[in-house]
Design an enzyme around this catalytic site. Structure first.
Site, PDB file in Angstrom:
ATOM      1  CG  ASP A  37       0.594  41.635-111.224  1.00  0.00           C
ATOM      2  OD1 ASP A  37      -0.067  40.606-110.984  1.00  0.00           O
ATOM      3  OD2 ASP A  37       1.619  41.943-110.585  1.00  0.00           O
ATOM      4  NE  ARG A  88       2.565  43.764 -99.802  1.00  0.00           N
ATOM      5  CZ  ARG A  88       2.750  44.031-101.092  1.00  0.00           C
ATOM      6  NH1 ARG A  88       2.291  43.195-102.005  1.00  0.00           N
ATOM      7  NH2 ARG A  88       3.372  45.120-101.471  1.00  0.00           N
ATOM      8  CG  HIS A 154      11.738  47.181-113.931  1.00  0.00           C
ATOM      9  ND1 HIS A 154      10.612  47.973-113.877  1.00  0.00           N
ATOM     10  CD2 HIS A 154      12.356  47.325-112.726  1.00  0.00           C
ATOM     11  CE1 HIS A 154      10.554  48.575-112.696  1.00  0.00           C
ATOM     12  NE2 HIS A 154      11.596  48.201-111.978  1.00  0.00           N
TER      13      HIS A 154
END
Length: 218
Positions: A37, A88, A154
Site C-alpha cells: 500500500d 468496500r 498495525h
C-alpha cells in the site's frame, strides 16, 4: 474514520526490536518482497521530508533494488480507486469509502513505481492475501518466505504477516521499512509481528540476503 495526519516520529533501530521467537533465516531463493500500500493516498498522511517517511521510502527502495538484483519476486499491493459500496463491505463502516476516483491518489509513489516484471495486486482488504492471488503467485514461484514492508504497520502489514504465518509462509517484517499512525502503534505492531514471524531492520536483512548469496556462490 478518516486517515489521521501523522506527526513525525523516529524510526525504530535495532535496539528497539522485540525478542525473536522464530529462528528462520532469510534465503533469496525462497523469498519474495511485498511492498504494501505505498500509494500516494496512504503515504501522504506523513510529514514530507521528515521521519518516518524519509527512512520508509529509502529503506523500501533499498529492499526493492536488492530483490531485483537477486531475482526475487517483487509484489506491490494497492487499494483500487473508486470501489463500490458492495466492494468496500464492512471496511466502509470504519474507514469510509476509500480512495476516490483520482488515479494519482491510488498510484504507487513515484520513487517506487512498479517496473516491468514486478507484480501489482489489487488489495481490497488490509490483508494482502485476502481476495487476491498473492498466495498462488508465491507458490507458483516456489517462495515460502515473504519480506513485508510498507504501510500501515498495525493494519495491513501485521494482518498480512499473520496470514502468511497461518499459511506456512515465513513472514519477515522490516521494522524500519514500515510506518504507522504513531510510534506507539508502530512499536505495538512489531511486538505482535514477532509472535508469528521475524522482525529485522533493513540493514540487517540486506546483509543477510547478500551473505547467503555469497555463501551459495563460494
Amino acid at each position: 474514520m478518516v486517515l489521521p495526519t501523522v506527526e513525525s516520529y523516529p524510526m525504530p533501530d535495532r535496539s528497539a526490536l522485540p525478542r525473536a521467537h522464530a529462528s528462520w533465516r532469510i534465503e533469496p531463493a525462497r523469498a519474495a518482497l511485498l511492498v504494501h500500500d505505498m500509494q500516494n493516498h496512504f503515504v501522504g498522511v506523513f510529514p514530507t521530508g521528515r521521519s518516518p517517511v524519509v527512512e520508509l521510502i529509502d529503506n523500501v527502495a533499498a529492499l526493492r533494488e536488492l530483490a531485483d538484483t537477486l531475482g526475487m519476486p517483487v509484489v506491490f499491493s494497492a487499494e483500487p480507486a473508486g470501489q463500490a459500496p458492495r466492494q468496500r463491505g464492512l471496511v466502509a463502516d470504519i474507514w469510509g469509502p476509500g480512495i476516490g476516483d483520482e488515479p494519482e491518489a491510488a498510484a504507487i509513489i513515484a520513487p517506487l513505481t512498479p517496473r516491468p516484471g514486478e507484480h501489482l495486486l489489487a488489495n481490497v482488504r488490509h490483508n494482502a492475501f485476502l481476495r487476491s492471488h498473492l498466495s498462488r503467485l508465491l507458490r507458483s514461484k516456489g517462495r515460502d518466505q515473504l519480506i513485508i514492508c510498507g504501510v500501515y504497520a498495525h493494519l495491513g502489514v501485521l494482518l498480512t504477516a499473520a496470514d502468511a504465518f497461518m499459511n506456512d509462509i515465513q513472514p519477515f517484517v522490516v521494522a524500519d521499512a514500515v510506518a504507522d499512525f504513531s510510534a506507539e502503534e508502530h512499536s505495538l505492531a512489531l511486538r505482535w509481528a514477532a509472535r508469528s514471524g521475524v522482525v529485522r531492520t533493513t540493514d540487517t536483512l540486506l546483509r543477510d540476503l547478500l551473505l547467503h548469496k555469497e555463501r551459495r556462490n563460494a
